[in-house]
Design a protein around this motif. Structure first.
Motif, PDB file in Angstrom:
ATOM      1  N   GLU A 339      41.420  48.630  33.561  1.00 20.36           N
ATOM      2  CA  GLU A 339      40.286  48.072  32.819  1.00 20.36           C
ATOM      3  C   GLU A 339      39.799  46.746  33.403  1.00 20.36           C
ATOM      4  N   LEU A 340      40.595  46.138  34.283  1.00 20.56           N
ATOM      5  CA  LEU A 340      40.224  44.846  34.862  1.00 20.56           C
ATOM      6  C   LEU A 340      39.469  45.065  36.170  1.00 20.56           C
ATOM      7  N   VAL A 341      38.429  44.280  36.357  1.00 18.04           N
ATOM      8  CA  VAL A 341      37.632  44.374  37.585  1.00 18.04           C
ATOM      9  C   VAL A 341      37.337  42.957  38.075  1.00 18.04           C
ATOM     10  N   LEU A 342      36.969  42.868  39.345  1.00 18.00           N
ATOM     11  CA  LEU A 342      36.558  41.585  39.909  1.00 18.00           C
ATOM     12  C   LEU A 342      35.067  41.610  40.207  1.00 18.00           C
ATOM     13  N   HIS A 343      34.409  40.514  39.814  1.00 21.73           N
ATOM     14  CA  HIS A 343      33.035  40.272  40.235  1.00 21.73           C
ATOM     15  C   HIS A 343      33.068  39.075  41.183  1.00 21.73           C
ATOM     16  N   TYR A 344      32.057  38.960  41.996  1.00 21.07           N
ATOM     17  CA  TYR A 344      32.056  37.929  43.043  1.00 21.07           C
ATOM     18  C   TYR A 344      30.748  37.147  42.989  1.00 21.07           C
ATOM     19  N   GLN A 345      30.872  35.818  42.927  1.00 20.75           N
ATOM     20  CA  GLN A 345      29.686  34.972  42.926  1.00 20.75           C
ATOM     21  C   GLN A 345      29.514  34.335  44.303  1.00 20.75           C
ATOM     22  N   PRO A 346      28.359  34.548  44.941  1.00 16.51           N
ATOM     23  CA  PRO A 346      28.155  34.015  46.295  1.00 16.51           C
ATOM     24  C   PRO A 346      28.052  32.488  46.310  1.00 16.51           C
ATOM     25  N   ARG A 347      28.447  31.922  47.445  1.00 14.68           N
ATOM     26  CA  ARG A 347      28.215  30.497  47.724  1.00 14.68           C
ATOM     27  C   ARG A 347      27.199  30.402  48.852  1.00 14.68           C
ATOM     28  N   ILE A 348      26.327  29.427  48.705  1.00 17.91           N
ATOM     29  CA  ILE A 348      25.199  29.300  49.636  1.00 17.91           C
ATOM     30  C   ILE A 348      25.329  28.002  50.434  1.00 17.91           C
ATOM     31  N   GLN A 349      25.121  28.119  51.756  1.00 20.53           N
ATOM     32  CA  GLN A 349      25.085  26.933  52.611  1.00 20.53           C
ATOM     33  C   GLN A 349      23.757  26.217  52.379  1.00 20.53           C
ATOM     34  N   CYS A 350      23.837  24.939  51.998  1.00 16.76           N
ATOM     35  CA  CYS A 350      22.612  24.192  51.675  1.00 16.76           C
ATOM     36  C   CYS A 350      21.670  24.083  52.863  1.00 16.76           C
ATOM     37  N   SER A 351      22.213  23.982  54.073  1.00 12.37           N
ATOM     38  CA  SER A 351      21.371  23.705  55.240  1.00 12.37           C
ATOM     39  C   SER A 351      20.519  24.891  55.665  1.00 12.37           C
ATOM     40  N   ASP A 352      21.051  26.134  55.520  1.00 13.93           N
ATOM     41  CA  ASP A 352      20.275  27.267  56.022  1.00 13.93           C
ATOM     42  C   ASP A 352      20.224  28.465  55.078  1.00 13.93           C
ATOM     43  N   GLY A 353      20.869  28.381  53.914  1.00 11.70           N
ATOM     44  CA  GLY A 353      20.772  29.454  52.939  1.00 11.70           C
ATOM     45  C   GLY A 353      21.686  30.632  53.189  1.00 11.70           C
ATOM     46  N   THR A 354      22.576  30.553  54.193  1.00  5.75           N
ATOM     47  CA  THR A 354      23.489  31.665  54.447  1.00  5.75           C
ATOM     48  C   THR A 354      24.619  31.667  53.415  1.00  5.75           C
ATOM     49  N   VAL A 358      32.483  33.885  48.744  1.00  6.27           N
ATOM     50  CA  VAL A 358      32.326  34.400  47.387  1.00  6.27           C
ATOM     51  C   VAL A 358      33.541  33.980  46.565  1.00  6.27           C
ATOM     52  N   GLU A 359      33.301  33.692  45.300  1.00  3.25           N
ATOM     53  CA  GLU A 359      34.409  33.377  44.401  1.00  3.25           C
ATOM     54  C   GLU A 359      34.716  34.598  43.549  1.00  3.25           C
ATOM     55  N   ALA A 360      35.984  35.023  43.557  1.00  8.31           N
ATOM     56  CA  ALA A 360      36.406  36.186  42.786  1.00  8.31           C
ATOM     57  C   ALA A 360      36.664  35.776  41.342  1.00  8.31           C
ATOM     58  N   LEU A 361      36.002  36.446  40.406  1.00  9.03           N
ATOM     59  CA  LEU A 361      36.114  36.129  38.983  1.00  9.03           C
ATOM     60  C   LEU A 361      36.469  37.398  38.223  1.00  9.03           C
ATOM     61  N   ILE A 362      37.525  37.320  37.426  1.00  5.21           N
ATOM     62  CA  ILE A 362      38.030  38.501  36.734  1.00  5.21           C
ATOM     63  C   ILE A 362      37.172  38.839  35.522  1.00  5.21           C
ATOM     64  N   ARG A 363      37.012  40.135  35.268  1.00  2.41           N
ATOM     65  CA  ARG A 363      36.304  40.641  34.110  1.00  2.41           C
ATOM     66  C   ARG A 363      37.145  41.758  33.470  1.00  2.41           C
ATOM     67  N   TRP A 364      37.023  41.889  32.152  1.00  2.00           N
ATOM     68  CA  TRP A 364      37.791  42.919  31.433  1.00  2.00           C
ATOM     69  C   TRP A 364      36.815  43.842  30.717  1.00  2.00           C
ATOM     70  N   ARG A 365      36.813  45.103  31.151  1.00  2.00           N
ATOM     71  CA  ARG A 365      35.987  46.117  30.494  1.00  2.00           C
ATOM     72  C   ARG A 365      36.856  46.862  29.488  1.00  2.00           C
ATOM     73  N   HIS A 366      36.814  46.390  28.241  1.00  5.43           N
ATOM     74  CA  HIS A 366      37.634  46.987  27.185  1.00  5.43           C
ATOM     75  C   HIS A 366      37.035  48.331  26.767  1.00  5.43           C
ATOM     76  N   PRO A 367      37.873  49.344  26.522  1.00  5.84           N
ATOM     77  CA  PRO A 367      37.329  50.676  26.210  1.00  5.84           C
ATOM     78  C   PRO A 367      36.502  50.742  24.934  1.00  5.84           C
ATOM     79  N   THR A 368      36.730  49.859  23.981  1.00  9.99           N
ATOM     80  CA  THR A 368      35.953  49.894  22.724  1.00  9.99           C
ATOM     81  C   THR A 368      35.125  48.634  22.513  1.00  9.99           C
ATOM     82  N   MET A 369      35.580  47.495  23.014  1.00 12.30           N
ATOM     83  CA  MET A 369      34.865  46.232  22.789  1.00 12.30           C
ATOM     84  C   MET A 369      33.875  45.913  23.889  1.00 12.30           C
ATOM     85  N   PRO A 566      29.255  42.758  40.713  1.00 17.24           N
ATOM     86  CA  PRO A 566      30.225  43.773  41.150  1.00 17.24           C
ATOM     87  C   PRO A 566      30.186  43.892  42.675  1.00 17.24           C
ATOM     88  N   PRO A 567      31.248  44.394  43.290  1.00 16.29           N
ATOM     89  CA  PRO A 567      31.319  44.439  44.755  1.00 16.29           C
ATOM     90  C   PRO A 567      30.121  45.115  45.425  1.00 16.29           C
TER      91      PRO A 567
END
Length: 596
Positions: A339-354, A358-369, A566-567
């Motif tokens: 039920e646990l998954v990882l989502h990833y938030q990108p990081r951006i280089q200020c100078s050129d936008g590349t 990515v920061e891995a952040l845990i998420r919980w997809r509960h079957p009922t909630m 999501p990945p």
């Protein structure tokens, strides 16, 4: 009988009148006849014991006809045992027992002579020795069954008995009583960081400190772990319990000097009143378990309110407690159930936008909630210890995903994971990370670990050791939530850190208050003076992004560019040639700069 008191031979002392060696056997026979409880008579001269004559020997001599006429006038000295067991009154009973066993157990029947500094004091007998040893054993068993071995406080069993008694007395007398549930804040971190010996010393110190605040009529008990309960047997009004709870908080938060360590800890306290909070049924009933549950629920409410405070019980808290218990049970199954998954938030280089990572952040997809917010289950995982297996899963999953992206020709940069306090303090942290990198075939330079500023400062010496070990294998290191703790330049110089992440609260204040902007500028300047790169997190507006870029911040992340994805949704952002300049943010930034 208190089993902690030293048990010595003096406790067996019987004041048996000794006889001189010149005493006749007839006189000895008469003494035994007049004192049926005596098993032996000591023969003493000038206060020094010379020997012993037993009842059995005298009875045997005088049992035959004419023996009184034959032996009656003879002196007892010619019949005495000249090598009796003689022990000092301060002899330990265990040592006395050993000597009797080594001598063949005869002295259990004949008795033994007790002396004070060599002078005769009295007699001791085997049956008395057995009685005292049995009483001590029973008292010791009672102590083990009813008192905590570490602190000496009443344990859960004795507490339950005293709570039931206090509730009955309150019912009959028509007055109120209070129950306080005390739980130490951050104890598990201290225990894991400094070791169990320091943790035990802290518990004993807390027990002593709380004991000094308890009246003789009240009960302080240790329920187990870092949990204590206090029964206040007579409370006139709720304010009395509140004042008492405040005194407990004040006592707990003062520093503790434990050897070379100065330790700080606070407490969360739940308060329930009886009979006001009694939900056990008809008037006259006394359900101690329900009252304890109420106090426990109030304590958890104090935890949720930021810790180091007290809360009174309210009826709706039990519903929240049940929800928490069910959530904990589901969380324990979540890993196995996928039920646990990882989502990833990108990081951006200020100078050129590349995209630099990515920061891995845990998420919980509960079957009922559905999707359970991390803010709801991460604190629960930390309290229960589930954060360690969750953290290990995040590490391995993130490393595997990063390796797969690279094998497919994508460029995710560094993948960052957050280390919890328990993970960071775990003795095999380095081995766990090396294993995850090896199994996923990910180069160490592609992994970044983040720890909060407050975690890094808890034990600076150990932090330096752990961070150096990680640095040696090539892993990047970032200090998260920077600006919210109490680190100094002197400490930061010792840490082999690569990045400082400006806490999102300061980024949020950019453009809102001058203080937020000033703090952000100061952090960037300080980081650069230490040759560290800066990451701004929580960037949500073009104004914040422009400010950070103009003041030299190297990287940013936030909803302005992308939420945690999501990945499969990350793939377009890490494809070759992608830059964030295509995002709508850049025209806004250009407009801000043009107007400035």
């Amino acid at each position: 009988m208190n089993p902690k008191l030293p048990m010595i031979a003096r406790s067996l002392l019987q004041p048996v009148q000794p006889v001189a060696p010149e005493t006749t056997m007839s006189e000895v026979f008469d003494l035994f006849t007049a004192n049926p409880g005596w098993v032996a008579l000591p023969i003493v001269q000038d206060e020094r014991p010379l020997g012993l004559i037993t009842r059995n020997l005298v009875i045997e001599r005088f049992a035959q006809p004419f023996t009184r006429e034959i032996f009656g006038r003879r002196r007892v000295g010619s019949f005495m045992e000249s090598s009796p067991l003689v022990v000092e009154c301060d002899t330990d009973l265990d040592d006395l027992s050993r000597r009797i066993v080594e001598a063949g157990m005869q002295h259990m029947y004949d008795g033994f002579i007790l002396t004070d500094s060599g002078a005769y004091a009295g007699m001791g007998t085997g049956p008395n020795l057995m009685r005292v040893l049995t009483e001590r054993k029973q008292a010791h068993l009672y102590q083990l069954a009813h008192f905590d071995a570490l602190t000496g406080l009443p344990n859960r069993l004795l507490f339950q008995d005293r709570l039931s008694t206090a509730m009955l007395q309150a019912r009959r007398a028509g007055h109120s009583m209070a129950l306080l549930f005390v739980d130490l804040d951050r104890f598990k971190v201290i225990n894991d960081t400094l070791g169990h010996s320091v943790g035990d010393a802290l518990l004993k110190a807390v027990a002593q400190r709380l004991s000094s605040r308890v009246r003789e009529s009240d009960t302080l008990a240790r329920m187990g772990g870092d949990e204590f309960t206090i029964i206040l047997t007579e409370v006139r009004q709720a304010e009395d319990a509140a004042q008492y709870a405040k005194s407990i908080l004040e006592a707990a938060e003062k520093p503790y000097q434990l050897g070379e360590h100065e330790v700080f800890v606070s407490a969360s306290v739940g308060v329930t009143l009886f009979p006001q909070d009694d939900e056990s049924g008809p008037a006259g009933s006394t359900d101690s378990e329900s009252l304890l549950k109420n106090a426990d629920a109030a304590m958890y409410r104090a935890k949720e309110q930021g810790k180091n405070n007290f809360q009174f019980y309210r009826a709706e808290m039990n519903g929240a407690m049940l929800e928490r218990l069910l959530l904990e049970t589901d969380l324990r199954r979540a890993l196995d159930n996928g039920e646990l998954v990882l989502h990833y938030q990108p990081r951006i280089q200020c100078s050129d936008g590349t995209v630099t990572g990515v920061e891995a952040l845990i998420r919980w997809r509960h079957p009922t909630m559905g999707l359970v917010p991390p803010a709801k289950f991460i604190p629960l995982a930390e309290e229960t210890g589930l954060i360690v297996p969750l953290g290990d899963w995040v590490l391995r999953t993130a490393c595997t995903q990063a390796s797969e992206w690279r094998a497919s020709g994508f460029h995710p940069g560094r993948v960052a994971i957050n280390l919890s306090a328990r993970q960071f303090c775990h003795k095999d942290l380095l081995g766990t990370i090396e294993s995850a990198l090896s199994d996923s075939r990910l180069d160490p330079s592609c992994l970044e670990v983040e720890l909060t500023e407050s975690l890094a400062m808890r034990d600076v010496r150990q932090t330096v050791v752990t961070l150096n070990a990680l640095n040696d294998i090539g892993v990047s290191i970032a200090i998260d939530d920077f600006g919210t703790g109490y680190s100094s330049l002197a400490y930061l110089r010792r840490f082999p850190v690569d990045f400082l992440k400006i806490d999102r609260t300061f980024v949020h204040d950019i453009g809102v208050s001058e203080d937020g902007a000033a703090i952000a500028r100061a952090i960037i300047s300080m980081a650069h003076s230490l040759q560290l790169s800066v990451i701004g997190e929580g960037v949500e507006t073009a104004q914040q992004f422009d400010f950070l870029c103009r003041h030299g911040c190297e990287e940013v992340q936030g909803f302005l560019f992308a939420k945690a994805l999501p990945p499969d949704e990350v793939v377009p952002l890490i494809a070759p040639g992608y830059t964030a300049t295509a995002a709508a943010v850049y025209p806004e930034v250009a407009a801000i700069r043009a107007s400035g």
